[in-house]
Design an enzyme around this catalytic site. Structure first.
Site, PDB file in Angstrom:
ATOM      1  N   SER A 175      29.603  47.485  37.121  1.00 18.41           N
ATOM      2  CA  SER A 175      31.112  47.480  37.036  1.00 18.41           C
ATOM      3  C   SER A 175      31.557  48.142  38.126  1.00 18.41           C
ATOM      4  O   SER A 175      31.080  47.842  39.259  1.00 18.41           O
ATOM      5  CB  SER A 175      31.570  48.487  35.745  1.00 18.41           C
ATOM      6  OG  SER A 175      32.980  48.418  35.636  1.00 18.41           O
TER       7      SER A 175
ATOM      8  N   LYS B   1      36.703  44.416  35.139  1.00 17.80           N
ATOM      9  CA  LYS B   1      35.892  45.489  35.109  1.00 17.80           C
ATOM     10  C   LYS B   1      36.297  46.660  33.801  1.00 17.80           C
ATOM     11  O   LYS B   1      35.067  47.233  33.355  1.00 17.80           O
ATOM     12  CB  LYS B   1      35.711  46.372  36.273  1.00 17.80           C
ATOM     13  CG  LYS B   1      35.380  45.333  37.389  1.00 17.80           C
ATOM     14  CD  LYS B   1      33.901  44.904  37.320  1.00 17.80           C
ATOM     15  CE  LYS B   1      33.348  44.308  38.476  1.00 17.80           C
ATOM     16  NZ  LYS B   1      32.016  43.867  38.206  1.00 17.80           N
TER      17      LYS B   1
END
Ligand code: COA
Length: 319
Positions: A171, A189
């Site tokens: 992420s 994300k």
């Protein structure tokens, strides 16, 4: 020329801790994910890396396989994480040829620098499709094998200390505060972090662990070539990170080995931020800017750095 171990692993890990394990890595030919794969293969695993570009993916697989005698690394190119069927077939091939999927790294991602005003609905959707839907597709395609692996590898209960049934997602950290020029990626994300949490709750009872690794700015990667001006000085970089340097691929590899190893057996539903503390610096590192571009002036002037890698510009200049 072999890549020195010190570039992808610190000195603390013991050879053989992933003996006989198999890792399935999307975006596995990219800078961070290929280093992670190299680290796992060095420590005993075999691996299957997935990518869109056939030549790049197969070449990366061949190169990673040289890290350990007898290592098997499969490169499956022509596979787009946006296509659930091609991912399913890749997972089936991995199990057919390597025998299992014990670890998954959902690493495939797309990024470019653009203000909301320059983002078309399709531009926004493209990143959501690659990052979020692609991650979801990866979970769906591999989870049956991860459950099997978790069943075989009882983690702490296993005398051999070998592990299995683990998934991590790559992420980022800038969606914690929001980031100009990254609305599309921040939204993506954040969704990956949320998906990780649901997976940890739904599949934890089957013995599968689900965690995010959130890199900050990592030196020498495709991602930072797209996000940071090529003119950024070391001093500018240092000033955006409390620890005084950008991260390295090795920092992310070490975090990955920890989460997949016996040491990470009770870590589930966690976000491991590996950024030297940069997200805590309010306004920390910014993407897409020159050192003299200050917030909010660059937005009001409609500017960002012309010194960024941009696939669309490259394609247009070839026409
Ligand atoms: N600024 C604004 N919009 C952009 C853009 C940019 N720099 N680059 C692409 N887009 C838009 C396109 O214009 C298109 O929208 P439109 O149809 O409304 O014009 C949309 O995004 C899709 O572009 P396309 O090039 O067809 O997508 P793709 O699927 O071939 O590529 C990307 C996906 C755009 C994410 C591309 O950058 C990529 O392949 N990235 C993979 C590698 C990567 O990003 N690695 C870094 C990870 S951190």
């Amino acid at each position: 020329m072999p890549v020195p171990r010190s570039e992808y692993l610190s000195s603390v890990w013991r050879d053989g801790i992933f003996d006989g394990r198999v890792a399935f890595v999307t975006g596995g030919a990219g800078s961070i994910c290929s280093a992670q794969t190299r680290a796992l293969v060095h420590l005993g695993a075999n691996a299957c890396i997935i990518g869109r570009n056939v030549e790049k993916t197969e070449a990366a697989a061949r190169d990673i396989a040289t890290v350990r005698k007898g290592a098997k690394v499969l490169g499956i190119g022509g596979c787009d994480v946006r296509d659930p069927e091609s991912l399913k077939q890749a997972a089936e091939r991995c199990v057919r040829e390597l025998g299992a999927i014990d670890f998954v790294i959902a690493g495939a991602a797309g990024n470019f620098v653009a203000p909301i005003s320059a983002l078309t609905p399709n531009g926004f959707k493209t990143v959501i499709d690659i990052d979020v839907i692609g991650t979801y597709n990866t979970v769906k395609a591999t989870m049956p094998y991860l459950i099997e692996s978790a069943k075989r590898n009882r983690n702490l209960e296993a005398a051999d200390m070998l592990t299995g049934g683990r998934i991590i997602y790559i992420s980022a950290n800038f969606h914690y505060t929001g980031m100009p020029l990254q609305a599309h990626v921040s939204a993506a994300k954040a969704a990956i972090d949320a998906l990780m949490a649901s997976v940890s709750l739904e599949y934890g009872p089957y013995g599968v662990t689900s965690n995010v690794i959130a890199p900050g700015a990592i030196e020498g990667t495709e991602g930072m070539a797209r996000l940071a001006s090529s003119k950024t000085s070391q001093a500018d970089k240092a000033s955006t990170v409390p620890l005084g340097r950008w991260g390295t691929c090795r920092d992310i590899c070490d975090a990955t080995v920890y989460v997949f190893s016996d040491a990470g057996s009770h870590v589930n539903g966690e976000i491991l931020v590996v950024d030297g503390g940069s997200w805590r610096l309010k306004g920390g590192y910014a993407v897409g800017l020159e050192a003299n571009m200050k917030y909010p002036d660059f937005l009001l002037k409609g500017e960002f750095s012309p010194n960024l890698k941009d696939g669309r510009k490259e394609r247009q200049s070839k026409l």
